[in-house]
Design a protein around this motif. Sequence first.
Motif, PDB file in Angstrom:
ATOM      1  N   TYR A 156     -56.714  12.438 -62.946  1.00 51.79           N
ATOM      2  CA  TYR A 156     -56.464  13.896 -63.196  1.00 51.79           C
ATOM      3  C   TYR A 156     -56.987  14.785 -62.238  1.00 51.79           C
ATOM      4  O   TYR A 156     -56.721  16.075 -62.265  1.00 51.79           O
ATOM      5  N   LEU A 157     -57.787  14.307 -61.413  1.00 50.31           N
ATOM      6  CA  LEU A 157     -58.442  15.133 -60.218  1.00 50.31           C
ATOM      7  C   LEU A 157     -57.454  16.087 -59.651  1.00 50.31           C
ATOM      8  O   LEU A 157     -57.672  17.037 -59.230  1.00 50.31           O
ATOM      9  N   PHE A 158     -56.347  15.259 -59.075  1.00 45.66           N
ATOM     10  CA  PHE A 158     -55.241  16.077 -58.297  1.00 45.66           C
ATOM     11  C   PHE A 158     -54.540  16.691 -59.147  1.00 45.66           C
ATOM     12  O   PHE A 158     -54.377  17.988 -58.595  1.00 45.66           O
ATOM     13  N   VAL A 159     -54.336  16.506 -60.661  1.00 43.83           N
ATOM     14  CA  VAL A 159     -53.505  17.609 -61.264  1.00 43.83           C
ATOM     15  C   VAL A 159     -54.464  18.932 -61.321  1.00 43.83           C
ATOM     16  O   VAL A 159     -54.020  19.972 -61.254  1.00 43.83           O
ATOM     17  N   MET A 160     -55.846  18.787 -61.431  1.00 43.26           N
ATOM     18  CA  MET A 160     -56.691  19.843 -61.715  1.00 43.26           C
ATOM     19  C   MET A 160     -56.934  20.553 -60.586  1.00 43.26           C
ATOM     20  O   MET A 160     -56.902  21.810 -60.481  1.00 43.26           O
TER      21      MET A 160
END
Lengths: 236, 315, 265
Positions: C159-163
Amino acid sequence: MSCVVEIRDLSFTYPDGHKALDHITLDLAHGEKVALVGPNGAGKSTLLLHLNGILPRQTGEIRVSGLDVSGKNLGRVRALVGLVFQSPDDQLFSPTVFDDVAYGPIYQGLPAEEVRQRVQEALERVKMSEYSSRVSHHLSVGEKKRIAIATVLSMKPAVLVLDEPTAGLDPRARRTLIELLRELPITMIVASHDLPMVRELLPRTVVMDQGRIVADGPTATILSDPDLLARHGLEQ
Amino acid sequence: MLYSPAPMHIPDGFLSIPVAIILWILSIALIAIAFRRVSSDLGEREVPVMGVLAAAIFAGQMLNFSVTGGTSGHLLGAALATILLGPWASILVLTCVVGIQALIFQDGGLVVLGANIFNMAIVGSFVAYAVVRLFQRLSGGRRWGIIGGSFAAGWASIFIAALACALELALSGTSPANIAVPAMGGIHALIGIGEGLITLGAVTLVLAARPDLLKSGQEHARATVWVWVTGGLITLVLAVLSPLASSHPDGLEWVAEQAGFLEKAREPGLSIIPDYTFPGISNEAVATILAGIVGSLLVLAVALLVAYSRRRKST
Amino acid sequence: MHANFLDPYQEGTSPVHRLDARIKLILVIAFILTSALTPAGAWPIFTLLLSLVLSAELLSDLGIVFFMKRALLALPFVLAALPLLVTVDGVVLLALPLGLSITQQGLERFISISLRSWISVQAAVLLASTTTFPEILHAMRALGLPRLMVAIIGLMWRYLFVMVDEVLRMLRARTARSGESEFSGHRAGGTIFWRSQVAGGMAGSLFLRSLERSDRIYHAMLARGYDGEIRSLPQPGLRPVDWLVLFIVLLLLLSLLVLSRILWG
């Protein structure tokens, strides 16, 4: 100077080598309402992000109200171009609706009285006056969308730029939004996949595919050309 | 880098091994306690909640606001996470953030990771918690306590973590205490204002949108009295010790030397041939030249190997 | 506008890429430990350690320039060690104004610390750029990190990239509305306090949305049978060549360390 937006020969390549815009030339006259259609990845959003210099121009020319979009004009241009992003959540980052709509005017350094007045006007335009003290987090998608439009109307922009305004809305919210946009007496450019909305609301249509403008003309003509639409993945 | 808000991620090479190891042990012990606490609080939801919030804090560190003359304020997030999730969850979330920053982005070293976790995740969270509790007590739960507490917690978490960092550098003999403490402390007293302001803004928004979250954060934290006592103690000790250390750098130097002696004391085991010098490398300059030659040959050999294998592949 | 640029992994099929991630992780940590334990002033050992990491960089096929650029990251911290130049007692090399002087011992300690951090960063860059994140996760689990921690870190990475995308979009939306008034009398920008509250509001919204997202993820996990227990497939065994590399490099590092301690300890 009859054109609000003038784009000449604009090209843009992303750092990964993907050519998103390929010699785009486009003029928007005062009061014109234009649709920008095309498949995903056609370069519509990239073009919109150029209008207020968020993506730096590489080659070509863009002018908004006669101002070159670059360098020291950026501040002015950002107030002149009201860019409404697809996801209203990105646009509403303040605790209350009032704070969000007031962002633009406060940033411009306007006096408190004028800020209040502009917020009120903008909220009236989108018929959300009574929402001023509400918390954006709890609003429905349709309500958030209208507030997002108010956040740029409060800057009194010369052109309204909307990215997928009807995406994710239920039929009633979509209807409300279309009526609202119809009543706004302002130049607008709308990127959308919602062709029925385009037909109803926007007299001129520009078709983009693979970074190029492949058609530009009256909406009625373009949307009644099944070959053209099929070629660019826009079957109705 | 985009996400590096403050010069507080210690790289490898800047801490002595004894200091690094002690902080690893402390960190591991506290992370273990944090795991037990959070598991009993959240149950199966622990993995998704902690994972997503760690990602959010990581991304949140990119949020900035311009201060003046090209400088900008950033968020580190320990205080915000503590206020919204409680100290234990905050420790876990920040441990993941600091760990990923070191492992993947080289923001902070690997062997000194224990120290960076200790400063930013543990000291940051404990101190923030102590400050928040203090303001709550003083204000009797009124609004100004939450507002003032979040600013003060943000500021203190940065400032005290920076003092801890400076003391570790001094203990390692990397940076003299009378320079490291005022320099790190001074810079971070300013950076902390940015942290405090962003924390305040974030808490204001949460207070408007989801006041229930702040309340629950306070409730399940009540059971952990010793956390804020410890946090208060850390704050006090570091706040008192740092000026003391910086005005008497010799004292800390002495500790560092003791640590050095300890290391030396273990050494006879290694130095089997203490005064023996290899024939031909009796002289340090010769040894350096020799090492240079051997090293260059090694690199050259690998380069040739790579070039050779490439040519074979292409034909 | 995607945050993929954050992922430091570089595609490749070099021997360094193919080496088992568990071995890579162990060796990188052993390497950094060795450089940390090498006494100040043991220049030959530092030279050999540097050539070791340079060789591995060459083998990785990514080009030395790539590593040099990434390794600059630790540079600002060198400032913290700068005072050593003038505070360590010893043979004076250069007298400065204000009664300060650079000593040979101070210079030696300063350069040693900078060197250690420089070669350590290179080793860490090597690991991150030749190993995919899932491989690193497996390695962490194999090396005994608690499963729960590994699961959290794995989810965080997902979810790092989503965030980060979300943050970039918010920042972009803010920039889009940061305009100047047509009347030149107004100073744009608002007060620092107001700007900080806007940034704080973004952080708060990000937090709330993440919390809601974590709920949805939890439900999706439950829907697929998650019960709080982290399960994973057993990892493949190590190839003989992996063992060989592990053995040889560890032996090499150990002998360098012993040598440095004997000659410069």
